[in-house]
Design a protein around this motif. Structure first.
Motif: not given
Length: 122
Positions: A13-14, A16, A65, A82-85, A88, A122
C-alpha cells in the motif's frame, strides 16, 4: 487485433505500478483505449480511458492517483498507478475501440486483452 498487457504485480500500500497495453494488428484508427478491472466477487468496472483526441475519463475511486497516457506512435496506452490501496487489488484488463478493415469496409470493433493481476498488500 491483439492487445498485449504487461506490468501487473504485487506492491505494498502506498506504492506504485505502471501498466502498459500495446495494440497490434490491422486497424484504421484507434478510437479509444482504456483499462478496466475486476475484483473477486465484483463486476468489471472502468478504471480509466483515453480517446483519440486525448480526452481522459477516470473512475472516481482512482482520480488523483492514476494517470492514463498513450504513445500514438507505438499504439500503446499506459496506466500509472500511484498511492495504491488494497481496494485497488483486481485483475486489470486492457480494452480497445478500433476501426478495423472488414470485407464490408471499416467497422467499429471492441477488443479485450488478457488480464494482468494487481495485488496491493496492506
Amino acid at each position: 487485433v491483439q492487445l498485449q498487457a504487461s506490468g501487473g504485480g504485487l506492491v505494498q500500500a502506498g506504492g506504485s505500478l505502471r501498466l502498459s497495453c500495446a495494440a497490434s494488428g490491422s486497424v484504421f484508427s484507434i478510437n479509444a483505449m482504456g483499462w478496466y478491472r475486476q475484483a473477486p466477487g465484483k463486476e468489471r468496472e472502468l478504471v480509466a480511458a483515453i480517446t483519440r483526441s486525448g480526452t481522459t475519463n477516470y473512475a472516481d475511486s482512482v482520480k488523483g492517483r492514476f494517470t492514463i497516457s498513450r504513445d500514438i506512435a507505438k499504439d500503446t496506452v499506459n496506466l500509472q498507478m500511484n498511492s495504491l490501496i488494497p481496494e485497488d487489488t483486481a485483475v486489470y484488463y486492457c480494452n480497445g475501440d478500433f476501426d478495423v478493415p472488414t470485407p464490408l469496409g471499416p467497422s467499429d470493433m471492441h477488443y479485450w486483452g488478457k488480464g494482468t493481476q494487481v495485488t496491493v498488500s496492506s
